[in-house]
Design a protein around this motif. Structure first.
Motif, PDB file in Angstrom:
ATOM      1  N   ASN A 138      -3.295  -0.997  -7.180  1.00 15.84           N
ATOM      2  CA  ASN A 138      -2.760  -2.176  -7.866  1.00 15.84           C
ATOM      3  C   ASN A 138      -2.202  -3.183  -6.869  1.00 15.84           C
ATOM      4  O   ASN A 138      -1.112  -3.712  -7.043  1.00 15.84           O
ATOM      5  CB  ASN A 138      -1.654  -1.773  -8.829  1.00 15.84           C
ATOM      6  N   ARG A 184       0.187  -6.370  -7.333  1.00 13.74           N
ATOM      7  CA  ARG A 184       0.687  -6.455  -8.696  1.00 13.74           C
ATOM      8  C   ARG A 184       1.993  -5.672  -8.767  1.00 13.74           C
ATOM      9  O   ARG A 184       2.418  -5.092  -7.774  1.00 13.74           O
ATOM     10  CB  ARG A 184      -0.353  -5.909  -9.673  1.00 13.74           C
ATOM     11  N   TRP A 185       2.610  -5.605  -9.950  1.00 16.33           N
ATOM     12  CA  TRP A 185       3.960  -5.049  -9.989  1.00 16.33           C
ATOM     13  C   TRP A 185       4.068  -3.592  -9.510  1.00 16.33           C
ATOM     14  O   TRP A 185       5.056  -3.237  -8.867  1.00 16.33           O
ATOM     15  CB  TRP A 185       4.633  -5.274 -11.352  1.00 16.33           C
ATOM     16  N   HIS A 219       4.467  -3.807  -5.755  1.00 15.65           N
ATOM     17  CA  HIS A 219       5.789  -4.296  -5.347  1.00 15.65           C
ATOM     18  C   HIS A 219       6.850  -3.245  -5.583  1.00 15.65           C
ATOM     19  O   HIS A 219       7.750  -3.055  -4.759  1.00 15.65           O
ATOM     20  CB  HIS A 219       6.140  -5.573  -6.115  1.00 15.65           C
ATOM     21  N   MET A 220       6.729  -2.547  -6.719  1.00 12.54           N
ATOM     22  CA  MET A 220       7.737  -1.542  -7.025  1.00 12.54           C
ATOM     23  C   MET A 220       7.679  -0.393  -6.014  1.00 12.54           C
ATOM     24  O   MET A 220       8.697   0.024  -5.463  1.00 12.54           O
ATOM     25  CB  MET A 220       7.534  -0.999  -8.437  1.00 12.54           C
TER      26      MET A 220
END
Lengths: 270, 310
Positions: B123, B126-127, B130-131
Motif C-alpha cells: 500500500n 497510502r495510509w 504511513h501508519m
C-alpha cells in the motif's frame, strides 16, 4: 500558502515538537520552583496543584526536573555529535583520500571499534571511569566517531578520482585545502543526515547509562536517572516513570524524524 | 567462494585480536584503582601490596598484557575477584538465559516486521504505509528501559496477566522478549518495505503480472523471495546487537543473563568478569557479522567476485 511555507510543511511536526520541548526546557527558569528542594510532606504525589506532573520520591517537582533533564540530554547529544562529526569526518576523509597503508590502518582501527555492538563499550568505559557528564560524553564519543568515519571514507574514496579534484591537485593546491574546500562540501549531505540520527542515538545512550546508574549522577536531573528512580517506584507511583519516558522518546523521535526527512530531501541513500 | 571465505577469515583474526586488546586497554587504562576499590580506602599498605601482586597489577602494562594474552590462548579468561570462580564458567552459566531471551526477541521482531513491512510496501504512499512507517519510527525511538516498565505497569500490574520480573516459565519471557524485540522489529519493517519496493519495480514482476499471477502470489512467491536477502543479512547483524540491548532489558526485568552478570560485575568492580562479558559479547557480534557477510556472498555472486570484500 506561500512557496516557502509549502517547502517547510513536512517539518511542521518536528518544529512543533521542538517548540514544545524548548518551552519545557526553559520552564524551570520561569516557574521559580527549586528542582532540588526536598519536601518530605509530599512524596510521590500524583499530578495535582502546583506540581503539574506530580512529585518524585523526595517530594521534588517532576516537571521542573524534567525540563532540566531534557536540557542535559540535548547538551550531551550536541556535544557528542560535535566531537564525533569533527573527529570521525576528519579521519574518514584522510583515510579515503590518501588511500594506501594509511587507509588500511585506519580502516582496521574502525573495524575494531565497529565490532563492539551498540553501547557496550560506552557502558564499560563509563562504569570504569566513574560517573559525571564529562565521562559520559567521552564514553559516547568513543563509539560515535566510527559511523562518521565510515561514511566520510566511502564518499571521499569515490571523489578522489573526480576531475575537479585532479585539477585541484595539478594546480598545486595543498592537501588540507583540497579536503576542506573540494571534498568536504561534496560529501556533506549524508554526514548531515548522520548528525541527526547520531544525536538521537547519543541522547538515548546517555539515558541508558544514567538508567544503569553509571551516567550522570544525582542530584543533577537526567532523564535516564529519573527513569531509574521511576522504575524503582513504578508500582506505587507510575507517573514518575511515565513522564521522563515520554520526554525522552519525544526528543529521540524528533531527531530520528528529522533525519528521515533530511535523508529524503537530500536524496541520500541509506 | 573459497577465496572470499579465506579473505574474510584472514580479516577476522586481526580484528578479533584488536577487539581483545582494546578491551584489555579499556579495563586497564581507565582511571580508578581496583585494589583500592576492593579493599576500601583504609586498607593497610601491606594488604594492598599483596593483593596488587596477586592480581599482577604491580607489573608493567606490557607484561600484564602478555600474561593476559597467554592465559587467553589457553582458554583462561580470568577468575572473578568476588566469587573466586572462573569467569568462563560464569559466562557459560548465564549464556542460556540470554540466548533464550534473544531468540524469543528475534521471533517477536520477525512476527511483527513481516506482516507490517509487506502491508506497507503493498500500500505504498497510502495510509497503511504511513501508519506502518510511523509505528516503526516510534518503535526505534522508544528506549527499551522505558518500554519495559510501561509494559510491566500495563500487563503485570493493571491487568495482572504476566509476572513482573524474574525467569520462571514461559510467561515470564513474554514481556522481556517484546521489550527487546521492538527496536529490531522497527528496523526490519523499514528494511523489508524498501527491499520489497525495489523488487516490485523489476521486470520479472511486470511479467508475472502480465501473465495474470494473482497479487498474493506475486508478493509472496516472486517479490518476497527476492527481497529477503538484504533482510536476512541485517537480521543476522541485529541478532548480534540484541546481546547489547539485552543488557538494559535484563536490568529492567531482573533476567539472570549475561547482561545482569556484566552489570553486577561493574557494580562490584569485578574487573575480570566485566572484561570477560565485554569480550564475549563483542566476539559473538563479530562472528554474527562474519556469518552475515558469508551468507550474503553465498547468495549473491556479485559480492564474492567483486574484488574481495569491502
Amino acid at each position: 500558502m506561500s512557496a516557502a511555507m509549502r517547502r517547510l510543511r513536512p517539518y511542521r511536526l518536528i518544529a512543533g515538537l521542538a517548540a514544545m520541548f524548548g518551552v519545557l526546557m526553559f520552564w524551570p527558569l520561569v516557574n521559580g520552583i527549586n528542582p532540588s528542594a526536598i519536601d518530605l510532606y509530599s512524596l510521590m504525589q500524583p499530578p495535582q496543584g502546583a506540581n503539574w506532573l506530580g512529585t518524585d520520591e523526595l517530594g521534588r517537582d517532576v516537571l521542573t526536573r524534567l525540563g532540566l533533564g531534557m536540557r542535559l540530554s540535548v547538551f550531551v547529544g550536541l556535544a557528542v555529535v560535535c566531537v564525533c562529526a569533527t573527529v570521525g569526518t576528519a579521519i574518514g576523509m584522510v583515510s579515503g583520500y590518501m588511500g594506501g597503508w594509511v587507509d588500511n590502518l585506519l580502516m582496521r582501527l574502525t573495524d575494531v571499534f565497529l565490532s563492539f555492538p551498540g553501547i557496550l563499550m560506552a557502558i564499560a568505559f563509563a562504569a570504569l571511569a566513574g560517573p559525571g557528564v564529562g565521562n559520559v560524553v567521552l564514553a559516547l564519543c568513543l563509539m560515535g566517531w566510527v559511523g562518521f568515519a565510515r561514511l566520510a571514507r566511502a564518499q571521499s574514496l569515490s571523489l578522489r578520482e573526480a576531475d575537479f579534484v585532479r585539477a585541484a591537485e595539478l594546480s598545486g593546491i595543498g592537501f588540507w585545502r583540497i579536503l576542506a574546500v573540494y571534498i568536504l562540501p561534496n560529501i556533506a549531505a549524508p554526514l548531515i543526515v548522520e548528525c541527526s540520527f547520531s544525536m538521537a542515538g547519543a541522547m538515548l545512550a546517555e539515558a541508558g547509562l544514567s538508567f544503569l546508574g553509571i551516567g550522570v549522577q544525582p542530584p543533577s536531573p537526567s532523564l535516564g536517572a529519573m527513569l531509574r528512580e521511576g522504575a524503582r517506584y513504578m508500582l506505587v507511583a507510575p507517573h514518575m516513570v511515565m513522564a521522563p519516558g515520554f520526554a525522552l522518546m519525544g526528543l529521540v523521535l524528533m531527531m530520528n524524524a528529522l533525519g528521515d526527512k533530511l535523508r529524503d530531501r537530500m536524496d541520500v541513500r541509506a | 567462494m573459497l577465496r572470499y571465505v579465506t579473505h574474510r577469515l584472514l580479516h577476522f583474526i586481526p580484528t578479533a585480536l584488536g577487539v581483545v586488546t582494546l578491551t584489555f586497554l579499556l579495563i586497564h587504562l581507565v582511571p580508578g584503582d581496583p585494589v583500592e576499590v576492593i579493599l576500601g580506602e583504609q586498607a593497610l599498605p601491606a594488604d594492598r601490596a599483596a593483593l596488587s601482586q596477586q592480581l599482577g597489577l604491580d607489573l608493567p602494562l606490557w607484561e600484564q598484557y602478555a600474561r593476559f594474552m597467554m592465559h587467553l590462548a589457553q582458554g583462561d579468561v580470568g577468575t572473578s575477584l568476588f566469587s573466586q570462580r572462573p569467569v568462563a564458567d560464569m559466562l557459560w552459566g548465564r549464556l542460556p538465559a540470554t540466548a533464550e531471551l534473544a531468540a524469543a526477541a528475534l521471533c517477536v521482531a520477525l512476527l511483527i516486521a513481516f506482516p507490517l513491512g509487506i502491508w506497507a510496501a503493498v500500500n505504498r504512499n497510502r495510509w497503511p504505509d504511513h501508519m506502518a512507517m510511523g509505528v516503526s519510527l516510534v518503535g526505534f525511538s522508544m528506549p527499551n528501559f522505558w518500554m519495559g516498565p510501561m509494559l510491566i505497569i500495563l500487563f503485570a500490574l493493571w491487568l495482572g496477566w504476566l509476572p513482573v520480573s524474574g525467569r520462571e516459565g514461559w510467561s515470564s519471557l513474554v514481556l522481556p522478549a517484546v521489550t527487546l524485540g521492538t527496536g529490531m522489529a522497527a528496523i526490519t519493517t523499514r528494511l523489508l518495505r524498501s527491499a520489497l519496493l525495489e523488487v516490485l519495480h523489476a521486470d520479472f514482476i511486470r511479467t508475472a503480472k502480465a501473465k495474470g499471477v494473482p497479487q498474493k502470489g506475486i508478493i509472496l512467491k516472486h517479490a518476497l523471495r527476492n527481497a529477503l536477502l538484504p533482510v536476512i543479512t541485517v537480521v543476522f547483524l541485529q541478532a548480534g546487537a540484541l546481546l547489547t540491548g539485552a543488557i538494559l532489558t535484563e536490568a529492567v526485568f531482573s533476567w539472570p543473563g549475561l547482561g545482569s552478570l556484566m552489570i553486577d560485575g561493574l557494580n562490584r568492580r569485578d574487573y575480570p568478569v566485566v572484561q570477560g562479558c565485554v569480550m564475549f559479547i563483542a566476539l559473538t557480534y563479530m562472528v554474527m557479522t562474519l556469518l552475515s557477510d558469508l551468507l550474503y556472498a553465498w547468495a549473491d555472486p556479485r559480492i564474492r567476485f567483486g574484488g574481495g570484500g569491502r
